[in-house]
Design an enzyme around this catalytic site. Structure first.
Site, PDB file in Angstrom:
ATOM      1  N   ALA A 245     -13.178  -9.582   3.286  1.00  0.00           N
ATOM      2  CA  ALA A 245     -12.554  -9.824   1.859  1.00  0.00           C
ATOM      3  C   ALA A 245     -13.139  -9.179   0.550  1.00  0.00           C
ATOM      4  O   ALA A 245     -12.539  -9.238  -0.342  1.00  0.00           O
ATOM      5  CB  ALA A 245     -12.329 -11.231   1.726  1.00  0.00           C
ATOM      6  N   ALA A 246     -14.319  -8.347   1.102  1.00  0.00           N
ATOM      7  CA  ALA A 246     -14.776  -7.724  -0.215  1.00  0.00           C
ATOM      8  C   ALA A 246     -13.797  -6.586  -0.813  1.00  0.00           C
ATOM      9  O   ALA A 246     -13.572  -6.470  -2.009  1.00  0.00           O
ATOM     10  CB  ALA A 246     -16.081  -7.108   0.326  1.00  0.00           C
ATOM     11  N   GLY A 247     -13.355  -5.992   0.432  1.00  0.00           N
ATOM     12  CA  GLY A 247     -12.428  -4.734  -0.038  1.00  0.00           C
ATOM     13  C   GLY A 247     -11.108  -5.357  -0.751  1.00  0.00           C
ATOM     14  O   GLY A 247     -10.560  -5.085  -1.866  1.00  0.00           O
ATOM     15  N   ASP A 248     -10.332  -6.321  -0.258  1.00  0.00           N
ATOM     16  CA  ASP A 248      -9.447  -6.997  -0.798  1.00  0.00           C
ATOM     17  C   ASP A 248      -9.639  -7.794  -2.064  1.00  0.00           C
ATOM     18  O   ASP A 248      -8.629  -7.261  -3.099  1.00  0.00           O
ATOM     19  CB  ASP A 248      -8.851  -8.152   0.137  1.00  0.00           C
ATOM     20  CG  ASP A 248      -8.820  -7.801   1.859  1.00  0.00           C
ATOM     21  OD1 ASP A 248      -8.562  -6.581   1.933  1.00  0.00           O
ATOM     22  OD2 ASP A 248      -9.047  -8.644   2.570  1.00  0.00           O
TER      23      ASP A 248
HETATM   24  O1  RIB Z   1     -10.043  -7.680   4.977  1.00  0.00           O
HETATM   25  C1  RIB Z   1     -10.272  -9.055   5.722  1.00  0.00           C
HETATM   26  C2  RIB Z   1      -9.145  -9.577   6.301  1.00  0.00           C
HETATM   27  O2  RIB Z   1      -8.814  -8.636   7.217  1.00  0.00           O
HETATM   28  C3  RIB Z   1      -9.288 -10.926   6.874  1.00  0.00           C
HETATM   29  O3  RIB Z   1      -9.295 -11.914   6.009  1.00  0.00           O
HETATM   30  C4  RIB Z   1      -8.665 -10.914   8.094  1.00  0.00           C
HETATM   31  O4  RIB Z   1      -7.533 -11.732   7.903  1.00  0.00           O
HETATM   32  C5  RIB Z   1      -8.003  -9.430   8.202  1.00  0.00           C
HETATM   33  O5  RIB Z   1      -6.759  -9.167   7.869  1.00  0.00           O
END
Ligand code: RIB
Length: 304
Positions: A245-248
């Site tokens: 989740a760093a990129g998100d």
């Molecule tokens: O980018 C991280 C995410 O990638 C995770 O939370 C997982 O669900 C995948 O979609």
């Protein structure tokens, strides 16, 4: 300004391991847990926790995970009223192994995310009309992303695309609708054939994208605008626990900062700070900080 996120919601099944297994190798996990995640939901959750006005579009099953998503996103302050819950399709899932360096490998089972189609986008056109920024990624069908991007651009919205997971087959005509794209180095290479961030970013600008942000993990982050502005940002040195989740959260934080009227440079610096906090904690939703947690973290950060 309002942010509308259209994208995936996944129940993350996370095994913490010493090393990620090679082909044919069986290993035993040190621990296991189930978290809320999914690239779309992580972006929405991050932007909302950081104080932005966020609405999430996407689909889950009518199941326990779907209910949990609604609850967790709501608690963060996101509007979940347009998320559709499907009767006969389960919420998407992600099988994640995180090794002792914090690196991960992810296998996604699409579930309800695979059902997000153009009819659903049409049914939520009022949400697009009332948003200022459309934030999206590639964990729902590509044709739906393309459809939503075109619909939002027609309505004059700012488009932010996180091209993850990367794919080569994004139709060329879409790039001119994108205001900000944030690939990592692997995604940049898949999109442009270039791993070098300056050359790859330049190619994306030539393809029609207005602004490119290349995130290069712990190394740095490179920004290039069609106007010619460019800069690198340094990444603070921290002990990495889990990069999930760093990129998100980077993209969610970037959109939140833009929604607040920050300049591109300020928004990139802010996104770097938020994703730096994220890698110091385990999990997707569970690692995403509030504004206060970001401030506290940097107040207490000892130079490494
Ligand atoms: O980018 C991280 C995410 O990638 C995770 O939370 C997982 O669900 C995948 O979609």
């Amino acid at each position: 300004m309002n942010i509308l996120v259209i994208g995936s919601l996944n129940a993350d099944y996370v095994a913490n391991v010493d090393h990620r297994p090679q082909g044919g190798e069986t290993i035993t996990a040190e621990s296991f847990c189930v978290n809320c995640g999914g690239k779309g939901a992580n972006q929405a959750y991050a932007a909302a926790r950081l104080g932005a006005q966020v609405k999430m579009l996407g689909m889950t099953g009518k199941d326990e995970a779907g209910e949990l998503f609604k609850k967790r996103l709501c608690e963060a302050g996101a509007d979940v009223s347009s998320i559709k819950q499907l009767e006969n399709t389960p919420t998407g899932m992600a099988m994640i192994t995180v090794d002792k360096t914090g690196e991960n490998s992810i296998v996604v089972v699409r579930g309800a995310n695979g059902m997000v189609d153009s009819d659903y986008v049409d049914s939520r056109i009022e949400d697009i009309k009332s948003a200022d920024i459309l934030l999206t990624q590639l964990e729902i069908p590509l044709e739906t992303v393309v459809y939503a991007v075109k619909a939002a651009k027609k309505l004059g919205k700012t488009i932010v695309l996180d091209p993850a997971p990367a794919r080569k087959d994004i139709p060329h005509e879409v790039f001119r609708f994108i205001d900000y794209i944030k690939p990592n180095e692997t995604e940049l290479e898949i999109l442009t054939g270039e791993r070098d961030c300056e050359k790859g970013a330049k190619k994306l600008i030539e393809m029609g994208v207005k602004n490119v942000i290349v995130s290069r993990g712990a190394k740095d982050c490179y920004f290039l605008s069609h106007s010619g502005e460019s800069f690198y940002t340094r990444i603070p040195k921290v002990s990495v626990i889990d990069t999930t989740a760093a990129g998100d959260s980077f993209t969610g934080a970037f959109a939140a900062a833009k929604a607040e009227g920050k300049t591109d440079r300020e928004a990139v610096l802010y996104a770097v700070k938020v994703s730096t906090v994220v890698v110091t904690k385990a999990g997707a939703f569970d690692s995403i900080p509030t504004q206060k947690e970001v401030d506290d973290f940097f107040e207490n950060l000892q130079p490494k």
